[in-house]
Design an enzyme around this catalytic site. Structure first.
Site, short mmCIF file in Angstrom:
data_model
loop_
_atom_site.label_atom_id
_atom_site.label_comp_id
_atom_site.label_asym_id
_atom_site.label_seq_id
_atom_site.Cartn_x
_atom_site.Cartn_y
_atom_site.Cartn_z
N GLU A 84 -8.99 -11.28 13.28
CA GLU A 84 -9.42 -11.13 11.63
C GLU A 84 -9.26 -12.71 11.17
OE1 GLU A 84 -8.36 -8.29 8.83
OE2 GLU A 84 -9.11 -6.77 10.11
N ASP A 101 -9.17 1.76 -2.56
CA ASP A 101 -8.87 2.58 -0.96
C ASP A 101 -9.96 3.40 -1.04
OD1 ASP A 101 -6.87 0.98 -0.28
OD2 ASP A 101 -5.26 2.22 -1.48
N ARG A 154 12.47 -1.34 1.79
CA ARG A 154 13.17 -0.08 2.30
C ARG A 154 14.40 -0.06 2.90
NH1 ARG A 154 7.65 2.75 4.88
NH2 ARG A 154 6.33 2.65 2.98
N ARG A 172 4.93 -6.53 -6.83
CA ARG A 172 6.09 -6.06 -6.16
C ARG A 172 5.93 -5.93 -4.71
NH1 ARG A 172 5.62 -0.78 -4.34
NH2 ARG A 172 3.71 0.31 -4.91
N TYR A 205 -11.36 -3.52 -6.07
CA TYR A 205 -10.91 -3.03 -4.74
C TYR A 205 -10.47 -1.53 -4.71
CZ TYR A 205 -7.97 -2.98 -0.65
OH TYR A 205 -7.67 -2.75 0.60
N ARG A 263 -4.83 -11.20 11.70
CA ARG A 263 -4.06 -10.50 12.24
C ARG A 263 -5.06 -9.98 13.56
NH1 ARG A 263 -4.82 -4.48 8.80
NH2 ARG A 263 -7.08 -4.85 8.19
N ARG A 315 -13.50 -12.49 -1.44
CA ARG A 315 -12.95 -13.08 -0.29
C ARG A 315 -13.59 -12.48 0.79
NH1 ARG A 315 -10.79 -17.68 0.51
NH2 ARG A 315 -9.34 -16.86 2.35
#
Length: 371
Positions: free
Chosen positions: A305, A355, A175, A171, A353, A279, A248
């Site tokens: 990066e 957070d 917004r 997804r 992965y 970025r 990666r």
């Protein structure tokens, strides 16, 4: 009786949370890390008075009140809100996709106009998306895909979007409000004084040996402790005998600039394919450009990066959780489950992965089981 109850391999968040909790329960702990510093990938290093995120930007965000209260024992968090900017060939767009983005892209002013524009462009894909490109267009339309998704994603994965599976983008947040707070999280911020200080507060007076490669000294280190909590790469633990799990990797080019402000924002994503970096992070804006006394800082530090294919010896960043690697991890997990008194945790130990808040929640759940 061995000298330590637990040997904790790795001083990142998982290892440090476990070590803190075990120490609190009176367990004797030895921590080892092959790096010359504690804190794993959340390590921050002070340069020109600025806490530089050495292994990429880390912005703490969570909806988990228990985790938020937990980390606040070790640091005061500032009110940093992540609002990245996208630079597409000199055109600047607000992220995540919101009314500022749509106004800049199409000149629309109302949510209804933006919604109609996206709905019209989504119609281009009238079948089940076969790849990431089709998936993205089916979610947000061609214009946003071409300017804000395509180049960035191709640099990140080193492949054309037509060659990437559609499931990578399940997804895309759209917004229809002027809200450019990237994380929909109740709690968000950066620890004042940097993450290294926060982790140091967790570890306290626990014995730590840095520049110590556990796998090179496994036998002698194992002999010191009753149990091992291992947070390194699971395939490395088993000497890659079933093959390498893939990641990666990210490379950083850091620069100290003799100016107070380079880009006016902590994160600017470069979304065209031609710019080689994904970025630029300007670290001072994580702490509003000020030192701990609230003084403006005269210089700035930026990090470009570059996303790259991982090869053995590189720093592993993101697990490639595709079918092939997930199947290989399942085999390593079977081996791990058979190990006596060795427990695997964290991003590399679980090939997942994570957070930061999820790593901490996982470590706290693990301590409940173990202690």
């Amino acid at each position: 009786m061995k000298k330590y109850d637990y040997l904790v391999v790795g001083t990142g968040l998982f290892g440090s949370v476990f070590a803190h909790e075990a120490n609190k329960k009176g367990k004797k702990i030895l921590m080892v890390d092959k790096r010359p510093n504690i804190a794993g990938n959340v390590y921050t290093e002070k340069i020109e008075g600025i806490n530089v995120h050495k292994y990429g930007a880390h912005i703490f965000h969570t909806n988990n009140k228990e985790v938020w209260e937990y980390v606040n024992q070790f640091a005061t968090f500032n009110r940093f809100t992540n609002s990245p900017v996208a630079n597409y060939k000199g055109e600047l767009y607000s992220l995540p996709f919101n009314m500022y983005t749509f106004n800049k892209m199409w000149g629309v002013v109302t949510p209804q106009e933006a919604e109609a524009k996206i709905a019209e462009q989504r119609k281009e894909i009238d079948h089940e998306p076969q790849n990431l490109e089709e998936q993205a267009i089916s979610l947000v339309g061609r214009d946003i895909y071409e300017k804000l998704i395509k180049g960035y994603t191709e640099k990140q994965w080193g492949r054309d979007c037509t060659e990437l599976p559609s499931f990578i983008i399940k997804r895309l947040p759209v917004r229809l409000t002027f809200d450019n707070n990237y994380f929909n999280a109740l709690f968000q911020g950066i620890p004042v004084g940097g993450y290294t200080k926060m982790v140091q507060n967790m570890i306290g007076d626990i014995e730590v040996r840095l520049n110590t490669d556990y796998l090179e000294h496994k036998e002698e280190l194992d002999a010191l402790a009753e149990k091992v909590v291992y947070t390194g790469p699971i395939d490395a633990y088993f000497n890659f005998k079933l093959g390498n799990l893939e990641y990666r990797s990210v490379r950083f080019e850091n620069e100290v600039l003799d100016i107070p402000n380079f880009q006016g924002n902590a994160a600017v994503n470069y979304t065209d394919r031609e710019t080689p970096w994904t970025r630029i992070i300007e670290h001072k804006w994580f702490e509003f450009g000020k030192d701990v006394e609230g003084n403006d800082l005269p210089k700035t530090v930026i990090s470009r990066e570059f996303s790259s294919e991982w090869k053995p010896g590189d720093e592993p960043y993101y697990p490639v959780n595709d079918e092939k690697n997930s199947a290989l991890f399942a085999k390593y997990k079977e081996l791990a489950d058979k190990e006596n008194d060795v427990y695997f945790g964290g991003r590399l130990g679980e090939y997942k992965y994570y957070d930061m808040d999820a790593v901490i929640a996982s470590a706290l759940n693990f301590t409940i089981k173990m202690l």
